[in-house]
Design a protein around this motif. Structure first.
Motif, PDB file in Angstrom:
ATOM      1  N   VAL A  39     -17.863  -8.478  -1.582  1.00 15.00           N
ATOM      2  CA  VAL A  39     -18.622  -8.445  -0.828  1.00 15.00           C
ATOM      3  C   VAL A  39     -19.002  -7.296   0.534  1.00 15.00           C
ATOM      4  CG1 VAL A  39     -18.286  -9.450   1.886  1.00 15.00           C
ATOM      5  CG2 VAL A  39     -17.170 -10.198  -0.471  1.00 15.00           C
ATOM      6  N   THR A  40     -20.932  -7.485   0.609  1.00 11.60           N
ATOM      7  CA  THR A  40     -21.928  -6.153   1.021  1.00 11.60           C
ATOM      8  C   THR A  40     -22.245  -6.700   2.255  1.00 11.60           C
ATOM      9  OG1 THR A  40     -23.432  -8.012  -0.102  1.00 11.60           O
ATOM     10  CG2 THR A  40     -22.415  -5.689  -1.436  1.00 11.60           C
ATOM     11  N   TYR A  43     -23.641  -9.976   2.350  1.00  9.26           N
ATOM     12  CA  TYR A  43     -22.897 -11.379   2.052  1.00  9.26           C
ATOM     13  C   TYR A  43     -23.166 -12.817   2.483  1.00  9.26           C
ATOM     14  CZ  TYR A  43     -19.575 -14.283  -0.844  1.00  9.26           C
ATOM     15  OH  TYR A  43     -18.341 -14.770  -1.386  1.00  9.26           O
ATOM     16  N   GLU A  46     -20.974 -17.514  -2.000  1.00  5.05           N
ATOM     17  CA  GLU A  46     -21.668 -17.359  -3.491  1.00  5.05           C
ATOM     18  C   GLU A  46     -20.721 -19.031  -4.249  1.00  5.05           C
ATOM     19  OE1 GLU A  46     -20.412 -14.694  -6.673  1.00  5.05           O
ATOM     20  OE2 GLU A  46     -20.703 -13.247  -5.255  1.00  5.05           O
ATOM     21  N   ALA A 190     -19.142 -17.757   3.224  1.00  3.99           N
ATOM     22  CA  ALA A 190     -19.784 -16.552   3.515  1.00  3.99           C
ATOM     23  C   ALA A 190     -18.602 -15.695   4.877  1.00  3.99           C
ATOM     24  CB  ALA A 190     -20.511 -16.317   4.930  1.00  3.99           C
ATOM     25  N   LYS A 221     -14.063  -5.963  -0.588  1.00  2.00           N
ATOM     26  CA  LYS A 221     -15.316  -4.900   0.167  1.00  2.00           C
ATOM     27  C   LYS A 221     -15.318  -3.620  -0.261  1.00  2.00           C
ATOM     28  CE  LYS A 221     -14.476  -6.783   4.721  1.00  2.00           C
ATOM     29  NZ  LYS A 221     -13.670  -6.619   6.633  1.00  2.00           N
TER      30      LYS A 221
END
Length: 261
Positions: A39-40, A43, A46, A190, A221
């Motif tokens: 997770v950026t 994000y 997905e 998300a 993360k």
């Protein structure tokens, strides 16, 4: 003579057990497309792909005409509360609440056809098939009972989680590519919780439970968010100093940008 009879009895029992075990010699081979989701800051969610096959150990019994699969995905657990609001004296206030301890933050059930067509109500309850049959404890004490499917607080809790895409049930998500090969998608919104996710795959035929297997994946993360989360969890004092310094620097930069000459 007695020893021979005992030995014969044991031998017959072992043979019977072997025959009973060979009646359903299926086993599940599964995997997911990604065992580690990162997770950026950008994000947006997905979808993972679960794929696998039903394999038989040998021609021990005639294969059924078709199989059924129920896939249950459970995310990291946490204590959650559902509150009831009522309008009194012109304002909305909390009038009652229920705590749901140690419940999955993410819960999804996928199948190849409606749960009611796969198994009887008794098997559904015993195997926890579908959102209505997954056990959720209500209350914080050991004496508190499981929240029933028709409980208003449980219903509200599931509805709120479903609204955010964290609880879902899709009885058309599992696709059999052949009589034994299958796949399904696992949508991750998300707002998905960080942690380890357990995936349980159960196989049925002609309304009877046959076998199951399990796999897992994790959501972590990375980057600056991970640094902040780890620092806050492991060293609160340092985290406090960093946030205070960032707040001071932000205020100083804002004073420079918006100051009047």
């Amino acid at each position: 003579m007695r020893a021979r009879r005992v030995a014969a009895t044991i031998a017959l029992a072992l043979i019977a057990a072997g025959l009973a075990g060979s009646a359903h010699a299926e086993r599940l081979i599964v995997s997911v497309s990604n065992h580690r989701v990162t997770v950026t800051p950008n994000y947006a969610g997905e979808e993972l792909v679960l794929f696998g096959s039903v394999e038989r150990d040998g021609p021990t019994a005639a294969a059924p005409d078709s199989y059924d699969l129920v896939v249950t995905v459970r995310g990291p657990r946490a204590d959650m509360v559902t509150r009831r609001k009522e309008r009194r004296f012109g304002i909305w206030i909390n009038t009652d609440a229920r705590q749901f301890p140690n419940v999955p933050g993410y819960l999804a059930v996928f199948a190849n056809r409606p749960i009611e067509a796969i198994a009887s109500p008794e098997v559904q309850r015993r195997q926890q098939l579908g959102l209505a049959n997954v056990r959720l404890q209500e209350g914080a004490g050991p004496a508190d009972a499981e929240a029933l499917a028709d409980d208003v607080f449980r219903h509200a809790f599931v509805r709120l989680q479903s609204r955010h895409g964290l609880y879902r049930e899709d009885t058309t998500a599992v696709t059999f590519l052949t009589s034994t090969l299958f796949r399904t998608g696992i949508p991750l919104p998300a707002a998905v919780p960080i942690g380890t996710y357990e995936v349980e795959i159960k196989l049925f035929a002609n309304g009877a439970y046959i076998t199951k297997t399990e796999t897992a994946f994790e959501i972590v993360k990375v980057g600056f968010e991970q640094f902040v989360a780890s620092t806050a969890r492991q060293n609160g004092f340092v985290y406090g100093l960093i946030t205070t310094a960032m707040a001071l620097m932000t205020g100083w930069m804002a004073s420079i940008v918006f100051r009047r000459d």
